[in-house]
Each structure stands twice: as structure tokens, then as C-alpha cells.
Design a protein around this motif. Structure first.
Motif, PDB file in Angstrom:
ATOM      1  N   PRO A   2     -90.484 -27.573 -51.397  1.00 40.96           N
ATOM      2  CA  PRO A   2     -91.267 -27.913 -50.751  1.00 40.96           C
ATOM      3  C   PRO A   2     -91.188 -26.872 -48.993  1.00 40.96           C
ATOM      4  CG  PRO A   2     -89.914 -29.705 -50.303  1.00 40.96           C
ATOM      5  CD  PRO A   2     -89.341 -28.895 -51.568  1.00 40.96           C
ATOM      6  N   GLU A   3     -92.184 -26.929 -48.500  1.00 36.70           N
ATOM      7  CA  GLU A   3     -92.722 -25.735 -47.757  1.00 36.70           C
ATOM      8  C   GLU A   3     -91.847 -26.126 -46.270  1.00 36.70           C
ATOM      9  OE1 GLU A   3     -95.706 -23.155 -47.113  1.00 36.70           O
ATOM     10  OE2 GLU A   3     -96.169 -23.041 -49.581  1.00 36.70           O
ATOM     11  N   THR A   4     -91.516 -25.738 -45.154  1.00 36.44           N
ATOM     12  CA  THR A   4     -90.916 -26.407 -43.914  1.00 36.44           C
ATOM     13  C   THR A   4     -91.644 -25.622 -43.002  1.00 36.44           C
ATOM     14  OG1 THR A   4     -89.913 -23.425 -43.950  1.00 36.44           O
ATOM     15  CG2 THR A   4     -89.132 -26.221 -44.859  1.00 36.44           C
ATOM     16  N   GLU A   5     -92.933 -24.970 -43.445  1.00 43.95           N
ATOM     17  CA  GLU A   5     -94.150 -24.274 -42.343  1.00 43.95           C
ATOM     18  C   GLU A   5     -95.557 -25.346 -43.020  1.00 43.95           C
ATOM     19  OE1 GLU A   5     -94.339 -22.209 -39.915  1.00 43.95           O
ATOM     20  OE2 GLU A   5     -92.316 -22.047 -40.554  1.00 43.95           O
ATOM     21  N   PRO A   6     -96.060 -26.032 -41.113  1.00 47.57           N
ATOM     22  CA  PRO A   6     -97.531 -26.995 -41.740  1.00 47.57           C
ATOM     23  C   PRO A   6     -98.826 -25.684 -42.192  1.00 47.57           C
ATOM     24  CG  PRO A   6     -97.067 -26.378 -39.400  1.00 47.57           C
ATOM     25  CD  PRO A   6     -95.445 -25.314 -40.341  1.00 47.57           C
ATOM     26  N   TRP A   7     -98.572 -26.838 -42.343  1.00 51.10           N
ATOM     27  CA  TRP A   7    -100.737 -26.576 -43.600  1.00 51.10           C
ATOM     28  C   TRP A   7    -101.559 -27.704 -43.731  1.00 51.10           C
ATOM     29  CZ3 TRP A   7    -101.304 -29.166 -47.786  1.00 51.10           C
ATOM     30  CH2 TRP A   7    -100.116 -29.760 -48.872  1.00 51.10           C
ATOM     31  N   GLU A   8    -102.247 -27.112 -43.564  1.00 55.06           N
ATOM     32  CA  GLU A   8    -103.327 -28.449 -43.527  1.00 55.06           C
ATOM     33  C   GLU A   8    -105.065 -27.552 -44.277  1.00 55.06           C
ATOM     34  OE1 GLU A   8    -106.842 -30.858 -40.709  1.00 55.06           O
ATOM     35  OE2 GLU A   8    -104.804 -29.712 -39.995  1.00 55.06           O
ATOM     36  N   TYR A   9    -105.378 -27.982 -45.492  1.00 54.73           N
ATOM     37  CA  TYR A   9    -106.684 -27.993 -46.022  1.00 54.73           C
ATOM     38  C   TYR A   9    -107.936 -29.242 -45.864  1.00 54.73           C
ATOM     39  CZ  TYR A   9    -103.887 -25.251 -48.882  1.00 54.73           C
ATOM     40  OH  TYR A   9    -103.027 -23.477 -49.501  1.00 54.73           O
ATOM     41  N   SER A  10    -109.260 -28.793 -45.947  1.00 56.43           N
ATOM     42  CA  SER A  10    -110.275 -29.561 -45.509  1.00 56.43           C
ATOM     43  C   SER A  10    -111.434 -29.110 -46.610  1.00 56.43           C
ATOM     44  CB  SER A  10    -111.531 -29.538 -44.092  1.00 56.43           C
ATOM     45  OG  SER A  10    -109.776 -29.680 -43.732  1.00 56.43           O
ATOM     46  N   LEU A  11    -112.080 -29.953 -47.399  1.00 55.25           N
ATOM     47  CA  LEU A  11    -112.953 -30.169 -48.691  1.00 55.25           C
ATOM     48  C   LEU A  11    -114.092 -30.865 -48.277  1.00 55.25           C
ATOM     49  CD1 LEU A  11    -113.633 -28.887 -51.848  1.00 55.25           C
ATOM     50  CD2 LEU A  11    -112.284 -30.545 -52.355  1.00 55.25           C
ATOM     51  N   TYR A  12    -115.252 -29.997 -48.086  1.00 57.22           N
ATOM     52  CA  TYR A  12    -116.381 -30.685 -47.872  1.00 57.22           C
ATOM     53  C   TYR A  12    -116.867 -30.812 -48.911  1.00 57.22           C
ATOM     54  CZ  TYR A  12    -115.411 -30.277 -42.773  1.00 57.22           C
ATOM     55  OH  TYR A  12    -114.192 -30.210 -41.406  1.00 57.22           O
ATOM     56  N   ILE A  13    -117.510 -32.672 -48.942  1.00 59.73           N
ATOM     57  CA  ILE A  13    -118.049 -32.514 -50.815  1.00 59.73           C
ATOM     58  C   ILE A  13    -119.143 -33.272 -49.871  1.00 59.73           C
ATOM     59  CG2 ILE A  13    -116.182 -32.806 -52.090  1.00 59.73           C
ATOM     60  CD1 ILE A  13    -116.514 -36.049 -50.665  1.00 59.73           C
ATOM     61  N   PRO A  14    -120.453 -33.025 -50.632  1.00 54.30           N
ATOM     62  CA  PRO A  14    -121.768 -33.804 -51.055  1.00 54.30           C
ATOM     63  C   PRO A  14    -121.607 -35.848 -51.363  1.00 54.30           C
ATOM     64  CG  PRO A  14    -121.991 -32.718 -53.015  1.00 54.30           C
ATOM     65  CD  PRO A  14    -120.502 -32.436 -52.229  1.00 54.30           C
ATOM     66  N   LEU A  36     -94.703 -29.390 -53.840  1.00 51.10           N
ATOM     67  CA  LEU A  36     -94.737 -31.362 -53.549  1.00 51.10           C
ATOM     68  C   LEU A  36     -95.194 -31.580 -55.118  1.00 51.10           C
ATOM     69  CD1 LEU A  36     -96.228 -30.602 -49.841  1.00 51.10           C
ATOM     70  CD2 LEU A  36     -93.334 -31.362 -49.967  1.00 51.10           C
ATOM     71  N   ILE A  37     -94.912 -31.767 -55.962  1.00 49.08           N
ATOM     72  CA  ILE A  37     -95.251 -31.513 -56.491  1.00 49.08           C
ATOM     73  C   ILE A  37     -94.528 -33.382 -57.431  1.00 49.08           C
ATOM     74  CG2 ILE A  37     -93.292 -31.152 -58.460  1.00 49.08           C
ATOM     75  CD1 ILE A  37     -97.037 -31.297 -60.164  1.00 49.08           C
ATOM     76  N   ARG A  38     -94.002 -34.289 -56.560  1.00 45.82           N
ATOM     77  CA  ARG A  38     -93.613 -35.473 -56.989  1.00 45.82           C
ATOM     78  C   ARG A  38     -94.132 -36.063 -55.933  1.00 45.82           C
ATOM     79  NH1 ARG A  38     -91.047 -32.385 -52.905  1.00 45.82           N
ATOM     80  NH2 ARG A  38     -90.356 -33.154 -51.334  1.00 45.82           N
ATOM     81  N   LEU A  39     -95.256 -35.454 -54.930  1.00 44.38           N
ATOM     82  CA  LEU A  39     -96.380 -35.974 -54.236  1.00 44.38           C
ATOM     83  C   LEU A  39     -97.629 -36.518 -54.712  1.00 44.38           C
ATOM     84  CD1 LEU A  39     -95.005 -35.521 -50.251  1.00 44.38           C
ATOM     85  CD2 LEU A  39     -94.351 -37.051 -51.871  1.00 44.38           C
ATOM     86  N   ARG A  67    -103.249 -32.483 -44.737  1.00 39.75           N
ATOM     87  CA  ARG A  67    -102.571 -32.131 -43.793  1.00 39.75           C
ATOM     88  C   ARG A  67    -100.757 -31.953 -44.154  1.00 39.75           C
ATOM     89  NH1 ARG A  67    -102.712 -34.184 -38.345  1.00 39.75           N
ATOM     90  NH2 ARG A  67    -101.172 -35.154 -38.435  1.00 39.75           N
ATOM     91  N   TRP A  68     -99.928 -30.546 -43.918  1.00 36.12           N
ATOM     92  CA  TRP A  68     -98.346 -30.931 -44.423  1.00 36.12           C
ATOM     93  C   TRP A  68     -97.192 -31.161 -42.748  1.00 36.12           C
ATOM     94  CZ3 TRP A  68     -94.947 -32.784 -47.879  1.00 36.12           C
ATOM     95  CH2 TRP A  68     -93.730 -32.243 -47.363  1.00 36.12           C
ATOM     96  N   SER A  69     -96.773 -31.533 -42.303  1.00 38.25           N
ATOM     97  CA  SER A  69     -96.747 -31.368 -41.316  1.00 38.25           C
ATOM     98  C   SER A  69     -94.776 -30.697 -41.226  1.00 38.25           C
ATOM     99  CB  SER A  69     -96.696 -32.745 -40.171  1.00 38.25           C
ATOM    100  OG  SER A  69     -95.563 -33.880 -41.097  1.00 38.25           O
ATOM    101  N   VAL A  70     -94.348 -30.389 -40.110  1.00 37.72           N
ATOM    102  CA  VAL A  70     -93.044 -30.097 -40.452  1.00 37.72           C
ATOM    103  C   VAL A  70     -92.373 -31.284 -40.710  1.00 37.72           C
ATOM    104  CG1 VAL A  70     -93.692 -27.633 -39.003  1.00 37.72           C
ATOM    105  CG2 VAL A  70     -92.963 -30.107 -38.121  1.00 37.72           C
ATOM    106  N   ASN A  71     -92.441 -32.277 -40.422  1.00 37.53           N
ATOM    107  CA  ASN A  71     -91.318 -32.935 -40.242  1.00 37.53           C
ATOM    108  C   ASN A  71     -91.669 -33.936 -41.863  1.00 37.53           C
ATOM    109  OD1 ASN A  71     -93.701 -34.614 -39.770  1.00 37.53           O
ATOM    110  ND2 ASN A  71     -93.235 -36.433 -38.461  1.00 37.53           N
ATOM    111  N   GLY A  72     -92.108 -33.271 -42.900  1.00 40.05           N
ATOM    112  CA  GLY A  72     -92.362 -33.611 -44.385  1.00 40.05           C
ATOM    113  C   GLY A  72     -93.401 -34.703 -44.296  1.00 40.05           C
TER     114      GLY A  72
END
Length: 137
Positions: A2-14, A36-39, A67-72
Motif C-alpha cells: 500500500p501507498e504511504t502517501e495520501p491521496w483522494e478521489y471524487s467521482l460525481y454522479i447523476p 489496497l486489494i485486501r480492502l 481518501r487514503w491517509s498517511v496513517n493507513g
């Protein structure tokens, strides 16, 4: 790994029930690409319940936020344009019949923590319902 850097995605939907499947498949791809396949299985269930509620119980657009945070910790949330609080989760028991009314009970049972809060920003209103899953989960 898993990544150690934070990231965030947003998907806007109708407001369309087909958007729930699109969100679930997009989430699977995001988590797989970030190691992060185990999640994935639990995260898909949580996202499905949150986005389904947003689409089913409101009339406007919605969004999936991941969102993935640095604290896992993985935070999965659904935004919708209705500021009304979500219905409180009913107790989850095997005797519950039908599909309605179990979504937030599943979220409460599977997530490490969950919550919601109203939003008001730039004239937009609505609410954000979220849950968190730890990487150790």
C-alpha cells in the motif's frame, strides 16, 4: 504494497441507480492500483450502501469520495444535495426481511467508524455520510 502517501478521489454522479455500479467498479480499480486489494470487498460494500442511499433517497446529484491517509485509514464517503440527516441505522439482525433499511446498519457493523455531517459551502447544501476502514482490517 500500500501507498504511504495520501491521496483522494471524487467521482460525481447523476441521480441514477446505474451510478452505484459505476462507483463500485471505480473504487475497485482505485484500490487495486494503490495496492489496497485486501480492502476491496469491504470497501465496495460500504461504498455501495452509501452511494445507494444518496441516489435512492435524494433527487439531485451525488458524489463518491475516497481518501487514503498517511496513517493507513481509508475514508469512503457519499455526498448528496439533501441536507437532511440520514435515517438512523436499524439494528442489524438476520431476521430483517427485504433490502431496504439495512444499509447504514451494514456500514456500522463493518466500518471502524462512521458518521455524517451537513454541508454548506459556496451556496451548496447537502450532507456527507462517511465511514473509515483501517489498513489492518
Amino acid at each position: 504494497m500500500p501507498e504511504t502517501e495520501p491521496w483522494e478521489y471524487s467521482l460525481y454522479i447523476p441521480n441514477d441507480p446505474r451510478a452505484v455500479t459505476i462507483c463500485r467498479r471505480t473504487l475497485r480499480l482505485i484500490l487495486t492500483m494503490h495496492g489496497l486489494i485486501r480492502l476491496v470487498d469491504v470497501a465496495e460494500l460500504m461504498a455501495t450502501e452509501l452511494v445507494s442511499n444518496a441516489v435512492r433517497h435524494t433527487k439531485g446529484p451525488a458524489a463518491l469520495r475516497v481518501r487514503w491517509s498517511v496513517n493507513g485509514v481509508l475514508r469512503i464517503g457519499a455526498w448528496d444535495a439533501d441536507p437532511s440527516p440520514p435515517e438512523p441505522p436499524r439494528p442489524f439482525t438476520p431476521e430483517l426481511e427485504g433490502e431496504d433499511g439495512r444499509g447504514l446498519a451494514l456500514v456500522r457493523a463493518c466500518a471502524d467508524v462512521w458518521g455524517w455531517h451537513p454541508l454548506s459551502r459556496f451556496g451548496n447544501r447537502g450532507k456527507y455520510v462517511w465511514c473509515e476502514l483501517g489498513a489492518a482490517g
